[in-house]
Design a protein around this motif. Structure first.
Motif, PDB file in Angstrom:
ATOM      1  N   MET A 397       3.301 -11.048   0.976  1.00 37.19           N
ATOM      2  CA  MET A 397       3.702 -10.081   0.271  1.00 37.19           C
ATOM      3  C   MET A 397       4.551  -9.142   1.064  1.00 37.19           C
ATOM      4  SD  MET A 397       4.096  -9.334  -3.014  1.00 37.19           S
ATOM      5  CE  MET A 397       2.884 -10.348  -3.962  1.00 37.19           C
ATOM      6  N   ARG A 398       5.435  -8.617   0.815  1.00 28.53           N
ATOM      7  CA  ARG A 398       6.279  -7.583   1.433  1.00 28.53           C
ATOM      8  C   ARG A 398       7.173  -6.882   0.526  1.00 28.53           C
ATOM      9  NH1 ARG A 398       4.169  -7.779   6.261  1.00 28.53           N
ATOM     10  NH2 ARG A 398       4.018  -9.630   7.292  1.00 28.53           N
ATOM     11  N   ASP A 399       6.981  -5.402   0.700  1.00 27.57           N
ATOM     12  CA  ASP A 399       7.601  -4.602  -0.411  1.00 27.57           C
ATOM     13  C   ASP A 399       7.618  -5.166  -1.730  1.00 27.57           C
ATOM     14  OD1 ASP A 399       8.362  -3.332   2.011  1.00 27.57           O
ATOM     15  OD2 ASP A 399      10.579  -4.447   1.770  1.00 27.57           O
ATOM     16  N   LYS A 629      -7.007   1.905  -3.812  1.00 27.41           N
ATOM     17  CA  LYS A 629      -6.214   1.568  -2.676  1.00 27.41           C
ATOM     18  C   LYS A 629      -6.864   2.456  -1.414  1.00 27.41           C
ATOM     19  CE  LYS A 629      -3.542  -0.893  -5.492  1.00 27.41           C
ATOM     20  NZ  LYS A 629      -3.696  -2.473  -5.136  1.00 27.41           N
ATOM     21  N   LEU A 668      -1.805  -1.184   8.267  1.00 31.16           N
ATOM     22  CA  LEU A 668      -1.849  -0.828   7.053  1.00 31.16           C
ATOM     23  C   LEU A 668      -0.587  -0.753   6.326  1.00 31.16           C
ATOM     24  CD1 LEU A 668      -4.760   1.952   7.146  1.00 31.16           C
ATOM     25  CD2 LEU A 668      -5.106  -0.280   6.675  1.00 31.16           C
ATOM     26  N   ARG A 669      -0.328  -1.310   5.245  1.00 30.89           N
ATOM     27  CA  ARG A 669       0.957  -1.285   4.720  1.00 30.89           C
ATOM     28  C   ARG A 669       1.045  -0.519   3.405  1.00 30.89           C
ATOM     29  NH1 ARG A 669       3.355  -5.551   3.824  1.00 30.89           N
ATOM     30  NH2 ARG A 669       2.296  -7.188   4.494  1.00 30.89           N
ATOM     31  N   SER A 670       1.718   0.623   3.148  1.00 30.64           N
ATOM     32  CA  SER A 670       1.730   1.247   2.022  1.00 30.64           C
ATOM     33  C   SER A 670       2.941   0.858   1.131  1.00 30.64           C
ATOM     34  CB  SER A 670       1.855   2.922   2.363  1.00 30.64           C
ATOM     35  OG  SER A 670       2.731   3.045   3.070  1.00 30.64           O
ATOM     36  N   GLU A 671       3.589  -0.327   1.345  1.00 27.72           N
ATOM     37  CA  GLU A 671       4.360  -0.718   0.326  1.00 27.72           C
ATOM     38  C   GLU A 671       4.043  -2.260   0.137  1.00 27.72           C
ATOM     39  OE1 GLU A 671       6.000  -2.489   4.054  1.00 27.72           O
ATOM     40  OE2 GLU A 671       5.214  -0.833   3.610  1.00 27.72           O
TER      41      GLU A 671
ATOM     42  N   LYS B 662      -1.959   5.206   0.556  1.00 30.78           N
ATOM     43  CA  LYS B 662      -2.769   3.862  -0.460  1.00 30.78           C
ATOM     44  C   LYS B 662      -2.656   2.844   0.803  1.00 30.78           C
ATOM     45  CE  LYS B 662      -1.595   5.611  -4.925  1.00 30.78           C
ATOM     46  NZ  LYS B 662      -0.624   5.426  -5.777  1.00 30.78           N
ATOM     47  N   ILE B 664      -1.940  -0.890   0.207  1.00 36.40           N
ATOM     48  CA  ILE B 664      -1.305  -1.548  -0.531  1.00 36.40           C
ATOM     49  C   ILE B 664      -1.328  -3.100   0.006  1.00 36.40           C
ATOM     50  CG2 ILE B 664       0.881  -2.430  -1.792  1.00 36.40           C
ATOM     51  CD1 ILE B 664      -0.438   0.245  -2.804  1.00 36.40           C
ATOM     52  N   ASN B 665      -1.223  -3.001   1.273  1.00 37.92           N
ATOM     53  CA  ASN B 665      -1.174  -4.643   1.934  1.00 37.92           C
ATOM     54  C   ASN B 665      -1.720  -4.367   3.149  1.00 37.92           C
ATOM     55  OD1 ASN B 665      -0.786  -7.125   2.065  1.00 37.92           O
ATOM     56  ND2 ASN B 665       1.138  -6.998   0.640  1.00 37.92           N
TER      57      ASN B 665
END
Lengths: 671, 671
Positions: A397-399, A629, A668-671, B662, B664-665
């Protein structure tokens, strides 16, 4: 003048005679001589016949590919599809349909082919030229103003010819009809008039005409086609490019994209556009075999070592980079962005079959089998109606969307892969057996039967039954007409010998050496291993039964530490199959999974799942994001892996082949 | 002939006279007229004088940069450094030393400059040519066989001239000595003979000669230098490149790399090599001001809107991509791989000062101040002896090492940044004040004093005291010689008005509009805002005191949603400062930090830390990997942020400006 003609004819006769004495030492038993009884493959061939081939013809009609031929016949209209090589989709489907007809007679399909061949023939110009875009007087940026003017780049005129020849030979072999073969011969004769020493010279922009001409030579015995194939191969490496390979990584600037940066016999690395590359290497193998060209063999041996040692994915997929659909640098094998074009896997099967045919070494079939059962058939959906152009080893999962080509399509603007797979699938029976003199080779474990001719008076029927790839028990019946001494070479797959791959690119992490059992008529036998084959040398008699038992443990694979993208990760295999985890079976995600190195997994056959697949079950650790989240935690959850080839038949979501065994770092990805 | 000469002299006199009437409407008070009393900046200027400038000269000697000049004087030897523009490191350091001398007389330094200028002068050829590599008859791949032959690419001959002119004018202004100015004039006269209408034409490969010539024109009054600057600017966009910008993203192929893809007046986007770009735009501004060229102004207005609207980092840094040290596409502002060259930040200060000088709008100082206090001084270590070439907004552990240029260096092979910063720091006093007629502008809050001349009989002393940037209390003393009515324009920074940035690229997430208090002689006053300035229009008398109180709340910034790399993230600001978290203050990592949107932070001044900085303290969430690397969890831990400019003064480790709010991923990384 007349004398010269006679002399030339004589010389060409001598050359022909000489050439005919040369060929691959290890000769595959052709698809026409093999009867398939295999559960796994029979189903695929049937789906190909009933779904894929009809779809490919239907799409060829709907999208204007057939219309292009009709317009060309009338010298009118505007080229109505996207690429000048769209003509080949029809050739490739005719080729696939021909193999299919050979295995499964089908009057309607045969008649449809006849009419399609008539349409193709009508589009051919009187001198043999066949390229619909030009013949209908249309224009295309890729094709140049004059014939062949942009062949070295993107016109694909010789590419179209190559696929025409391949289809024509297949159609002739399957039906003994000469209709398409005659079209091909007219076209090849034109090429022979135009190209050659003292005539026009070009390095074909997309190789395949070399393989096609070699096939045409075999089918017709006319050595000029073979000579022309060699001429095209030797034409490479003569053009001046803006930069050398040392100066630039831009494969277009250097000519590497079209394997045109050096003369072929100086090439040592698998490079440039992957499909072009493996088609070239296949063509070199053919010409080398038929003309005894050791310089070609030396080159493709080195290139193969490079490809298999440093540039092949665990699935057998090749082609690292989407820009240029090309090989990357050594060990550059990213998973998420892997290109691994379906057509490149198909080309790799062609190439490895030819490498075996030279050397009689099972390692080529280790790569071929790995490719066939994993990276290649992953390119077609279980329905036979949906396709992948690319076959990455990871989808994330990306964006908010899944990365890459995230679902299968029934067709593409550039639809090379669906039609290519439609011709590959029914050709599989042709890869199972081979013969060298009185030695018989069993290369793939696909239930089937065939006959070997030992001499004028004796022949051997061989049949094999198994539930491969799910089960390692293989029963092989050897039935000579009369008792006779000869050798049967049974391939012992690398994966069964603790060597998953013919180089140190991939190894098993646990080092276990499971037992391989081999019995003849119920008696365990000792056997010599020679080039990866168990050599069974005895006097064979009727009803002799070989029982091979290949160990079907679940194995954990590690990649060479130079493969940056697989550091600290394991992949899972069982038998010839590479496994993947899909979102559907793993609580919706796979990017969050951790497989400890000592993870305990069990194989379970699930007849309900994906037309019936062996799954790998166990527990994995999963990193879970809280509802708000704002935090993460780790939990143990059920883990299920499925064969990679069966991926993406249940919607769009994450997928993974290589699993981290430890968490060293986190983004950590916030999108 | 003689008549023509007289006519030409006359015409040039007229042009000169005309030109002299034109200039920027808003005139910065030069550095020579400003006395600095600021704690924050005085310290930096002192470090620059005592550490940076001596280091730059020492390195210039050690690395052979000085030797290059000596060898050139003797027409012998081999160019002994890496780049033909290495000559400029000496010019830039002389320039910095000159500003420094003006503020802080230093006999020894002045004598050292004299000797260095003698060495430079000896290397000049009799006709004025000055470029050590060629004069010593050395070769360099970049410089071509004949003078200027590769100027449009990489020879940097005019770049060297440009820096020579800048240094010469600074040295002349600071010392009133003409030694370096005469060298510059001889060189500029040669350029004037060689280049121009009907003579040689070239678009300088690395701009700066335009700005340099404009300065030389101001210093000498000789309009031919100004005309030549305009000629060089108008030479752009005439060369034919392989591809248009529409056809290719390769900035070399299109000429965008050198801003040579279009005539300058047709350019609308900040593009190509960032330093080259902002030097060009600065040169265009100078020439536009001095020749009243509205077409230039229109172009740089548009380019500025693009740069500030879509291509500037929160720190004021510019230049997205390392390949080509260049501007990226709109909103392409990745944090970890951000290039943000120190020299580009310096160039941006030059450009924004000039944009203000045209338009008198505080928004240009909003960008200038942001750049100066963040992305620019981040390029030099607190010791004045260690430098960053690039200034990314994030450093992460990758494959066991910290990403990118992860520690400061005392010098570089291409050492443009250290010497550039050595001339920028002592020039800061020249950016604080400006004047237009009887209107006085206070642009930066740096404790200092200066004098404005109102008319022949009256002048105004202005001084300001504050503990900026840590404190928002600014006291401004206005002391006219005689009571007089005039306007004082006090810049109200965008960040104080809830507008951190002059476009919608960055906004505050909380929407609070804190109060700005402005008093005169203790009385709160209402004021008009005009172009971002509080306009204080009254009769001023001795001892008038303006008290400005800028709100020093901690603010959370959000980026425009088109900036993919900042989606779902916040950054922290207080006053003019952008903050970052460093590994040293946050349990060793920053890549694992999560700052909830409602995070509560407090400012605390820490005199012990990093020469004394205001820190932001609070609690953050952190994702923690267990000892056995098999699980993750989230904990609340102490959080500390420091000003971005003070980063990387305490070893190598992770750093972050933009924090996810947050999760998200997650990407688990096993390397």
């Amino acid at each position: 003048m007349k004398k010269i003609l006679i002399l030339l004819t004589l010389l060409s006769f001598i050359a022909e005679t000489n050439a005919q004495n040369k060929d691959y030492p290890y000769k595959p038993i052709p698809f026409t001589e093999v009867k398939l009884t295999d559960e796994f493959w029979s189903h695929r061939l049937e789906v190909n016949r009933t779904a894929t081939i009809p779809l490919a013809f239907k799409k060829s009609e709907e999208t204007g590919r057939v219309k292009n031929f009709i317009q060309a016949a009338n010298h009118e209209g505007k080229f109505c599809t996207q690429y000048p090589f769209d003509d080949t989709d029809i050739y490739k489907t005719i080729e696939g349909a021909s193999y299919s007809l050979s295995l499964h007679p089908d009057k309607k399909l045969e008649m449809y082919l006849d009419s399609m061949i008539t349409i193709v023939g009508n589009a051919q110009e009187p001198d043999g030229y066949l390229y619909t875009a030009r013949t209908m007087n249309s224009t295309h940026a890729w094709m140049g103003k004059a014939r062949w003017e942009k062949e070295h780049e993107l016109s694909h005129e010789l590419y179209n010819s190559g696929h025409l020849f391949e289809a024509a030979v297949a159609h002739f072999q399957a039906t003994r009809k000469r209709s398409l073969l005659n079209i091909a011969i007219r076209n090849a004769d034109l090429l022979d008039q135009v190209f050659g020493e003292g005539k026009l010279s070009v390095a074909p922009g997309h190789e395949i005409v070399e393989m096609g001409l070699a096939k045409l030579y075999r089918a017709t015995g006319n050595v000029k086609y073979l000579n022309l194939a060699r001429f095209f191969i030797d034409a490479r490496g003569k053009r001046k490019y803006a930069k050398t390979s040392k100066e630039s990584d831009n494969v277009w600037e250097t000519g590497e994209y079209w394997q045109d940066h050096k003369p072929v016999i100086e090439q040592t690395e698998a490079t440039g556009h992957a499909v072009r590359a493996v088609y070239l290497y296949s063509g070199m193998a053919d010409v080398a075999a038929l003309t005894d060209n050791q310089a070609y063999v030396n080159a493709i041996n080195k290139i193969w070592e490079n490809a298999v040692g440093k540039k092949t994915y665990l699935t057998g997929g090749i082609g690292t980079a989407g820009d240029g659909e090309r090989f990357g640098k050594n060990y550059d094998l990213p998973n998420e962005s892997a290109y691994c074009e379906t057509c490149a896997a198909i080309g790799s099967v062609y190439w490895n079959l030819r490498m075996f045919s030279f050397h009689g070494d099972a390692k080529y079939f280790d790569v071929l089998e790995r490719t066939l059962y994993n990276g290649l058939i992953a390119g077609i959906g279980l329905d036979g109606l949906s396709f992948y152009y690319t076959n990455p080893l990871e989808m994330n999962m990306r964006d908010g969307t899944i990365s890459g080509e995230n679902k299968r399509s029934p067709w593409f603007g550039c639809s090379c892969c669906p039609t290519n797979i439609s011709r590959l699938i029914p050709s599989v029976p042709g890869y199972i057996y081979a013969q060298k003199g009185n030695s018989l080779y069993l290369n793939l474990f696909i239930s089937s039967s065939t006959q070997f001719q030992l001499d004028a008076k004796n022949s051997v029927s061989i049949s094999q039954q198994s539930n491969y790839p799910w089960d390692g028990n293989i029963k092989i019946n050897v039935e000579p007409l009369k008792n006779a001494s000869f050798k049967v070479y049974v391939r012992i797959p690398g994966w069964a010998k603790n060597e998953p791959f013919p180089s140190d690119l991939y190894t098993y992490s646990d080092g276990k050496k499971p037992e391989i059992s081999l019995k003849i008529n119920g008696q365990k036998v000792d056997y010599q291993l020679e080039n990866g084959y168990a050599v069974l040398n005895r006097e064979w008699k009727k009803k002799d039964l070989i029982e091979l038992n290949l160990p079907m443990e679940i194995r954990k694979v590690k990649a060479n530490e130079n493969v940056k993208d697989d550091i600290g990760k394991i992949a899972l295999e069982r038998g010839p199959l590479v496994y993947c985890a899909e979102f559907s079976d793993n609580s919706g995600l796979t990017g969050n999974l951790l497989l400890p190195e000592n993870v305990n997994l069990n194989a379970e056959f699930r007849p309900d799942l994906l037309n019936g697949v062996m799954t790998l079950k166990g527990s994995a650790k999963a990193v879970i994001i809280s509802e708000d989240k704002q935090s993460v935690s780790t939990r143990t959850q059920d883990f299920l892996a499925i064969p990679y080839f069966a991926r993406s038949n249940r919607g769009v979501g994450e997928m993974k082949v290589w699993f981290p065994t430890k968490i060293i770092n986190i983004d950590l990805r916030s999108e």
